[in-house]
Design a protein around this motif. Structure first.
Motif, short mmCIF file in Angstrom:
data_model
loop_
_atom_site.label_atom_id
_atom_site.label_comp_id
_atom_site.label_asym_id
_atom_site.label_seq_id
_atom_site.Cartn_x
_atom_site.Cartn_y
_atom_site.Cartn_z
N VAL A 105 -77.65 33.41 -25.73
CA VAL A 105 -77.40 34.83 -26.27
C VAL A 105 -77.89 34.52 -28.00
O VAL A 105 -77.66 34.62 -28.71
N ASP A 106 -79.05 35.75 -27.28
CA ASP A 106 -79.24 35.67 -28.78
C ASP A 106 -79.88 34.51 -29.73
O ASP A 106 -79.63 35.03 -31.20
N GLY A 107 -80.79 33.47 -28.61
CA GLY A 107 -80.96 32.92 -29.13
C GLY A 107 -80.24 31.12 -29.85
O GLY A 107 -80.08 30.31 -29.58
N GLU A 108 -78.89 32.03 -29.42
CA GLU A 108 -77.59 30.44 -29.41
C GLU A 108 -76.73 30.05 -28.85
O GLU A 108 -76.72 31.31 -27.27
N ILE A 109 -76.95 28.71 -27.86
CA ILE A 109 -76.37 27.84 -26.80
C ILE A 109 -74.76 28.56 -26.63
O ILE A 109 -73.80 28.25 -27.65
N VAL A 110 -74.37 29.46 -25.98
CA VAL A 110 -72.97 29.20 -25.27
C VAL A 110 -72.61 29.19 -23.96
O VAL A 110 -73.66 28.26 -22.96
N ARG A 111 -71.15 28.98 -24.19
CA ARG A 111 -70.74 28.18 -22.74
C ARG A 111 -70.59 29.84 -22.13
O ARG A 111 -69.71 30.74 -21.97
N SER A 112 -71.33 29.66 -20.78
CA SER A 112 -71.16 31.45 -19.98
C SER A 112 -69.91 31.76 -19.51
O SER A 112 -69.16 32.69 -19.11
N CYS A 113 -69.02 30.44 -18.93
CA CYS A 113 -67.85 30.48 -18.74
C CYS A 113 -66.70 31.38 -19.54
O CYS A 113 -65.40 31.58 -18.20
N LEU A 114 -67.41 30.92 -20.40
CA LEU A 114 -66.68 31.93 -21.64
C LEU A 114 -66.39 32.90 -21.83
O LEU A 114 -65.58 33.10 -22.94
N MET A 115 -67.62 33.30 -21.51
CA MET A 115 -67.75 34.77 -22.23
C MET A 115 -67.94 35.71 -21.35
O MET A 115 -68.24 35.25 -19.78
N LEU A 116 -67.65 36.40 -21.55
CA LEU A 116 -67.39 38.01 -20.56
C LEU A 116 -69.01 38.81 -20.58
O LEU A 116 -69.27 38.73 -21.57
N THR A 117 -69.11 39.14 -19.23
CA THR A 117 -70.37 39.52 -19.52
C THR A 117 -70.56 40.66 -20.27
O THR A 117 -71.06 41.47 -20.72
N VAL A 118 -69.07 42.15 -20.73
CA VAL A 118 -69.26 42.84 -21.10
C VAL A 118 -69.88 42.00 -22.57
O VAL A 118 -69.74 42.80 -23.59
N GLN A 119 -69.29 40.88 -22.93
CA GLN A 119 -69.55 40.29 -24.47
C GLN A 119 -71.03 40.83 -24.56
O GLN A 119 -71.51 40.30 -25.62
N ALA A 120 -71.26 40.43 -23.84
CA ALA A 120 -73.53 40.39 -23.77
C ALA A 120 -74.09 41.75 -23.91
O ALA A 120 -75.24 41.91 -24.01
N GLN A 121 -73.74 42.74 -23.91
CA GLN A 121 -73.28 44.05 -24.18
C GLN A 121 -75.00 44.49 -25.11
O GLN A 121 -74.50 43.85 -26.03
N GLY A 122 -76.30 44.96 -24.39
CA GLY A 122 -77.15 44.77 -25.00
C GLY A 122 -77.73 43.35 -25.95
O GLY A 122 -78.63 43.06 -26.87
N ALA A 123 -77.36 42.60 -25.57
CA ALA A 123 -77.87 40.92 -25.49
C ALA A 123 -79.00 40.61 -25.23
O ALA A 123 -79.88 41.33 -24.14
#
Length: 161
Positions: free
Chosen positions: A55-73
């Motif tokens: 996400v924006d070039g950084e690895i993240v655990r997508s199971c811990l991130m809400l989709t709404v947090q990816a707004q604009g990413a």
């Protein structure tokens, strides 16, 4: 229950507009809504690394991130890295060294290994092990995975020289 929320983001370079429930995690959005099933869900606690995306070039655990947090990413999945050829040599090294067996951890391993290789051109074996330590594999015993990442790093360094 909360009402769906409008979001806009890029996924593998493609603009996505969707309505999602505020509690929907990014892994489920990618798999179920976008049919990008390379992002695997293992533990749903952020421990196993099977759901790793960028996400924006950084690895993240997508199971811990809400989709709404990816707004604009900008979100990149293993499909984006594979289709774009970014990890083709790493995938080949995994195949050649038998660093994948059942394949469940492989997308997350590739995402994490590529993250390391973008940061450090030729990491030593200990650095490889440490960077991959957040990704579980029950099949290979990790030695072959470390071998594949090390070989890819050396090959890439040879091309730059």
């Amino acid at each position: 229950m909360s009402a769906p929320v409008s979001i806009s983001l890029l996924v593998n370079g493609e603009p996505i507009d969707a309505f999602v429930l505020p509690r929907l995690n990014l892994a489920d959005f990618l798999r179920e809504n976008l049919k990008l099933t390379g992002t695997h869900v293992g533990c749903e606690h952020g421990v196993c690394g099977a759901c790793t995306v960028r996400v924006d070039g950084e690895i993240v655990r997508s199971c811990l991130m809400l989709t709404v947090q990816a707004q604009g990413a900008s979100v990149e999945t293993i499909e984006g890295l594979s289709d774009g050829g970014e990890v083709a040599d790493l995938q080949a090294a995994f195949r050649e060294r038998n660093a994948l067996q059942c394949g469940y951890c492989t997308p997350g391993m590739l995402m994490t290994a590529q993250d390391l290789l973008k940061q450090v051109s030729v990491p030593d074996r200990q650095a490889i092990r440490e960077h991959l330590s957040g990704n579980y594999c029950r099949c290979t015993g990790y030695q072959a995975i470390v071998d594949a990442v090390e070989a890819t790093a050396k090959t890439r360094a040879g091309r730059r020289a």
